[in-house]
Motif scaffolding. Structure first.
Motif, mmCIF file in Angstrom:
data_model
loop_
_atom_site.group_PDB
_atom_site.id
_atom_site.type_symbol
_atom_site.label_atom_id
_atom_site.label_comp_id
_atom_site.label_asym_id
_atom_site.label_seq_id
_atom_site.Cartn_x
_atom_site.Cartn_y
_atom_site.Cartn_z
ATOM 1 N N THR A 156 87.328 40.713 33.676
ATOM 2 C CA THR A 156 88.762 41.106 33.379
ATOM 3 C C THR A 156 89.538 40.048 32.754
ATOM 4 O OG1 THR A 156 88.126 42.157 35.615
ATOM 5 C CG2 THR A 156 90.512 42.054 34.912
ATOM 6 N N ALA A 165 82.779 43.699 32.088
ATOM 7 C CA ALA A 165 84.005 43.875 32.477
ATOM 8 C C ALA A 165 84.565 42.457 33.088
ATOM 9 C CB ALA A 165 84.385 44.779 33.489
ATOM 10 N N GLN A 205 84.085 48.662 53.275
ATOM 11 C CA GLN A 205 82.983 49.469 52.272
ATOM 12 C C GLN A 205 82.847 48.085 51.110
ATOM 13 O OE1 GLN A 205 83.979 53.163 50.347
ATOM 14 N NE2 GLN A 205 83.709 52.148 48.359
ATOM 15 N N GLN A 206 83.717 47.514 50.532
ATOM 16 C CA GLN A 206 83.456 46.468 49.719
ATOM 17 C C GLN A 206 82.920 45.506 50.254
ATOM 18 O OE1 GLN A 206 86.683 48.004 49.676
ATOM 19 N NE2 GLN A 206 86.114 49.478 47.729
ATOM 20 N N GLU A 239 80.399 46.855 34.873
ATOM 21 C CA GLU A 239 81.060 46.008 35.603
ATOM 22 C C GLU A 239 80.083 44.832 35.637
ATOM 23 O OE1 GLU A 239 83.283 44.536 37.015
ATOM 24 O OE2 GLU A 239 84.979 45.879 36.791
ATOM 25 N N LYS A 240 80.843 43.504 36.016
ATOM 26 C CA LYS A 240 79.905 42.260 36.276
ATOM 27 C C LYS A 240 79.409 42.161 37.695
ATOM 28 C CE LYS A 240 81.937 40.380 39.065
ATOM 29 N NZ LYS A 240 82.456 40.995 40.206
ATOM 30 N N THR A 253 79.776 50.804 39.986
ATOM 31 C CA THR A 253 78.892 50.923 40.985
ATOM 32 C C THR A 253 78.469 49.647 41.594
ATOM 33 O OG1 THR A 253 77.237 51.140 39.428
ATOM 34 C CG2 THR A 253 77.780 53.345 40.708
ATOM 35 N N GLY A 289 83.009 55.500 41.554
ATOM 36 C CA GLY A 289 84.078 55.695 41.826
ATOM 37 C C GLY A 289 84.755 56.654 42.683
ATOM 38 N N GLY A 290 83.964 57.423 43.472
ATOM 39 C CA GLY A 290 84.568 58.031 44.538
ATOM 40 C C GLY A 290 84.836 57.423 45.881
ATOM 41 N N TRP A 340 78.213 45.855 50.798
ATOM 42 C CA TRP A 340 77.159 45.743 49.838
ATOM 43 C C TRP A 340 77.341 44.365 49.372
ATOM 44 C CZ3 TRP A 340 78.789 44.333 45.033
ATOM 45 C CH2 TRP A 340 79.707 44.942 44.592
ATOM 46 N N ARG A 341 78.471 43.507 49.300
ATOM 47 C CA ARG A 341 78.647 42.490 48.617
ATOM 48 C C ARG A 341 77.832 41.326 49.402
ATOM 49 N NH1 ARG A 341 83.251 44.581 46.532
ATOM 50 N NH2 ARG A 341 83.885 43.810 44.336
ATOM 51 N N HIS A 399 73.619 49.088 38.368
ATOM 52 C CA HIS A 399 74.186 48.679 37.004
ATOM 53 C C HIS A 399 73.176 48.885 35.964
ATOM 54 C CE1 HIS A 399 77.664 45.694 38.529
ATOM 55 N NE2 HIS A 399 77.920 47.066 38.854
ATOM 56 N N ASN A 442 76.417 46.012 42.586
ATOM 57 C CA ASN A 442 75.635 45.550 41.364
ATOM 58 C C ASN A 442 74.267 46.166 41.205
ATOM 59 O OD1 ASN A 442 77.822 43.910 41.680
ATOM 60 N ND2 ASN A 442 76.887 42.358 42.673
ATOM 61 N N ALA A 498 86.869 53.978 46.397
ATOM 62 C CA ALA A 498 86.487 52.751 45.622
ATOM 63 C C ALA A 498 87.541 51.938 45.202
ATOM 64 C CB ALA A 498 85.206 53.386 44.418
ATOM 65 N N PHE A 499 87.064 50.721 44.816
ATOM 66 C CA PHE A 499 88.074 49.890 44.387
ATOM 67 C C PHE A 499 88.430 49.694 42.976
ATOM 68 C CE2 PHE A 499 88.654 44.969 43.255
ATOM 69 C CZ PHE A 499 90.086 45.125 43.083
ATOM 70 N N ILE A 500 87.300 49.107 42.058
ATOM 71 C CA ILE A 500 87.534 48.814 40.826
ATOM 72 C C ILE A 500 87.848 50.053 39.859
ATOM 73 C CG2 ILE A 500 85.477 48.328 39.575
ATOM 74 C CD1 ILE A 500 88.486 46.021 39.777
HETATM 75 N N1 NAD Z 1 85.954 42.931 37.043
HETATM 76 C C1 NAD Z 1 86.589 42.623 38.262
HETATM 77 O O1 NAD Z 1 87.658 42.087 38.456
HETATM 78 C C2 NAD Z 1 85.978 43.465 39.461
HETATM 79 C C3 NAD Z 1 86.697 43.300 40.597
HETATM 80 C C4 NAD Z 1 86.035 44.215 41.764
HETATM 81 C C5 NAD Z 1 84.613 44.623 41.483
HETATM 82 N N2 NAD Z 1 84.064 44.355 40.333
HETATM 83 C C6 NAD Z 1 82.602 44.820 40.299
HETATM 84 O O2 NAD Z 1 82.754 46.463 40.281
HETATM 85 C C7 NAD Z 1 81.562 46.919 40.879
HETATM 86 C C8 NAD Z 1 82.057 47.832 41.767
HETATM 87 O O3 NAD Z 1 82.942 47.031 42.978
HETATM 88 P P1 NAD Z 1 83.947 47.965 43.943
HETATM 89 O O4 NAD Z 1 84.682 46.824 44.688
HETATM 90 O O5 NAD Z 1 84.648 48.684 43.164
HETATM 91 O O6 NAD Z 1 82.801 48.830 44.761
HETATM 92 P P2 NAD Z 1 83.273 49.851 45.665
HETATM 93 O O7 NAD Z 1 82.273 50.007 46.915
HETATM 94 O O8 NAD Z 1 84.617 50.011 46.118
HETATM 95 O O9 NAD Z 1 82.916 51.071 44.824
HETATM 96 C C9 NAD Z 1 81.554 51.630 44.384
HETATM 97 C C10 NAD Z 1 81.496 52.918 44.000
HETATM 98 O O10 NAD Z 1 80.049 53.139 43.373
HETATM 99 C C11 NAD Z 1 79.593 54.482 44.133
HETATM 100 N N3 NAD Z 1 78.343 54.493 43.847
HETATM 101 C C12 NAD Z 1 77.151 53.759 44.677
HETATM 102 N N4 NAD Z 1 76.097 54.120 44.229
HETATM 103 C C13 NAD Z 1 76.258 55.072 43.251
HETATM 104 C C14 NAD Z 1 75.272 55.687 42.644
HETATM 105 N N5 NAD Z 1 73.937 55.684 42.662
HETATM 106 N N6 NAD Z 1 75.940 56.872 41.736
HETATM 107 C C15 NAD Z 1 77.142 56.904 41.613
HETATM 108 N N7 NAD Z 1 77.986 56.300 42.540
HETATM 109 C C16 NAD Z 1 77.668 55.071 43.058
HETATM 110 C C17 NAD Z 1 80.157 54.386 45.429
HETATM 111 O O11 NAD Z 1 80.263 55.772 46.223
HETATM 112 C C18 NAD Z 1 81.757 53.905 45.248
HETATM 113 O O12 NAD Z 1 82.574 55.177 44.707
HETATM 114 C C19 NAD Z 1 80.756 45.845 41.501
HETATM 115 O O13 NAD Z 1 79.626 45.494 40.583
HETATM 116 C C20 NAD Z 1 81.713 44.510 41.585
HETATM 117 O O14 NAD Z 1 81.172 43.667 41.160
HETATM 118 C C21 NAD Z 1 84.520 43.903 39.279
#
Ligand code: NAD
Length: 431
Positions: A173, A171, A217-218, A144-145, A122, A48-49, A221-222, A127, A124, A52-54
């Motif tokens: 959503t 999650a 960033q997003q 998260e999924k 984080t 989440g730092g 890794w995808r 997880h 995938n 980060a998006f979700i």
């Molecule tokens: N439910 C939904 O609608 C929805 C939407 C977007 C993303 N997602 C899922 O949410 C997850 C995150 O996606 P995102 O787009 O927010 O990614 P992102 O890249 O924006 O954020 C990922 C975060 O994880 C952190 N991170 C990475 N490795 C870590 C570790 N070892 N320990 C602690 N933190 C760590 C990163 O620093 C960053 O803060 C993914 O699994 C994605 O599939 C779900």
């Protein structure tokens, strides 16, 4: 005079909703069943730092009701950044250098500071490990999924959750929209007859060019199999389309004929995911996702064609559903404004469904509200579990670990089928 009447009507509508809200059975009254009394649940973030998006929709949803709050976080894989980000968080939280530290520290915290659940946001590939460690430490998990990277990890997670009998949510959503709940009721109650055909889709355009090379960033890794898993587009958004199909219909996919395609040159994973499916009732479905359709944002939707009529829903217009019946004008049902016994809906609609709306219709609910509804329902199970009472976690209010497993099983089966020229391939036996 007009103003007075309108004002009175508005007031009555608000009062009616207040009464409904206070009488909610499945989401409400959580404090009565908990040993935690009035204390909000404490949530720890994993990830989440750094832009980060979700995490942001989640943390807003956690705070939606005042009965949950974020109290701690392990926000990055880099301990220094994790602590810095926690210190700069929007409100005070306890920062940890890693999720290992956060989970270990929890055991020695006073009861009122212990984490009641962790939220995993984080990429995938991060997880499985925090989820498994939290389960083993007796901390419920909202993850998260997609659930994890492969079926081996998914099997382990299901077994661990069952062994420890602990709440676990995934999650997905869009299950959290009230209109998804209404659709599920309409379809599962058989109001439209037998399901013949489903088109469940999620179409985006944000990966139509090689955004991963521009420092996004997003995106980065995808598109990386090591961090995303066996499928790119399928794992990222195809799993949402599958979950929406399963949640609304109650059917499972039994066989797939899959085409995973990559339109953007040099990309290692699919960016276009088209799956023809056989379903457990003998019906057929298309589960499709794409990230290369320029102009499309988050066009997730579903069409369920049944023997007596069709249901349509789209998340970009999530406050209503359309019901099409033969030789009748289409019916639009709005959240919070359905009338039981209207000639289509029966007089006795489920009380918990009818009691769910949060604000009067016309004040739009959307993405954040859907997340809030998931966390609210998860809270109910966590409080019951804390009080030593039976809890549901049965997939009826939010996706559970078995749903997460099904997503991973689906992806692996699709990859196998696609690499075999789309040959019909059976899903593995349910765990
Ligand atoms: N439910 C939904 O609608 C929805 C939407 C977007 C993303 N997602 C899922 O949410 C997850 C995150 O996606 P995102 O787009 O927010 O990614 P992102 O890249 O924006 O954020 C990922 C975060 O994880 C952190 N991170 C990475 N490795 C870590 C570790 N070892 N320990 C602690 N933190 C760590 C990163 O620093 C960053 O803060 C993914 O699994 C994605 O599939 C779900």
């Amino acid at each position: 005079m007009w103003l007075t009447t309108e004002f009175r009507k508005g007031l009555q509508s608000v009062l009616r909703f207040t009464v409904k809200r206070n009488s909610r059975t499945d989401e409400g009254n959580v404090r009565e069943i908990s040993s935690l009394g009035n204390r909000p649940l404490n949530v720890g973030l994993v990830g989440g730092g750094k832009a980060a998006f979700i995490v942001q929709p989640h943390q807003k949803a956690i705070h939606f009701d005042g009965t949950r709050r974020v109290t701690a976080g392990a926000l990055s894989h880099d301990p220094k950044i994790a602590l810095e980000e926690a210190a700069n968080w929007l409100y005070p939280i306890k920062g940890y250098g890693s999720y290992d530290e956060m989970i270990a520290a929890n055991a020695n915290l006073p009861e009122d500071q212990k984490l009641d659940y962790i939220l995993i946001v984080t990429p995938n590939f991060v997880h499985y490990d925090p989820a498994m460690k939290a389960i083993k430490a007796g901390i419920p998990v909202f993850c998260e999924k997609p659930l994890c990277l492969n079926l081996k990890e998914a099997n382990d997670l299901v077994k661990a959750v069952r062994k420890c009998k602990i709440p676990f949510g995934v999650a997905h959503t869009y299950l959290g929209h009230w209109t998804s709940r209404l659709s599920r009721y309409i379809i599962r109650a058989g109001l439209l007859g037998d399901i013949r055909w489903v088109d469940s889709y999620y179409i985006q355009g944000w990966l139509a060019t090689k955004s991963e090379d521009t420092g996004n960033q997003q995106a980065s890794w995808r598109v990386d199999p090591k961090r995303a898993g066996v499928s790119g587009c399928g794992g990222d958004i195809g799993t949402h389309a599958l979950m929406q199909l399963r949640y609304l219909t109650g059917l499972d996919v039994t066989e797939v004929s899959a085409q995973l395609e990559t339109f953007v040159k040099g990309r290692m994973l699919d960016d276009h995911f088209t799956i023809y499916c056989k379903m457990s009732n003998g019906g057929k479905a298309l589960v499709r996702a794409s990230q290369i359709c320029i102009g499309y944002k988050n066009d997730l939707g579903i069409v369920i064609a049944c023997t007596k009529g069709t249901l349509r829903w789209r998340q970009e217009d999530p406050e209503c559903i359309t019901i099409c019946l033969p030789n009748q004008p289409d019916r639009t049902y709005w959240r919070g404004a359905v009338t039981p016994g209207d000639g289509f809906l029966p007089k006795n609609m489920p009380a918990d469904l009818m009691a769910e709306p949060t604000i009067p219709p016309g004040h739009p609910e959307a993405f954040h509200d859907a997340f809030a509804r998931l966390h609210r329902c998860f809270e109910v199970d966590v409080r019951k579990w804390k009080a030593g009472k039976p809890f549901a976690c049965d997939g009826s209010k939010y996706a559970n670990v078995e749903d997460g497993w099904m997503g991973i099983a689906f992806l692996e089966t699709c990859v196998r089928s696609s690499s075999n020229k789309g040959a019909w391939t059976a899903m593995p036996k349910k765990i």
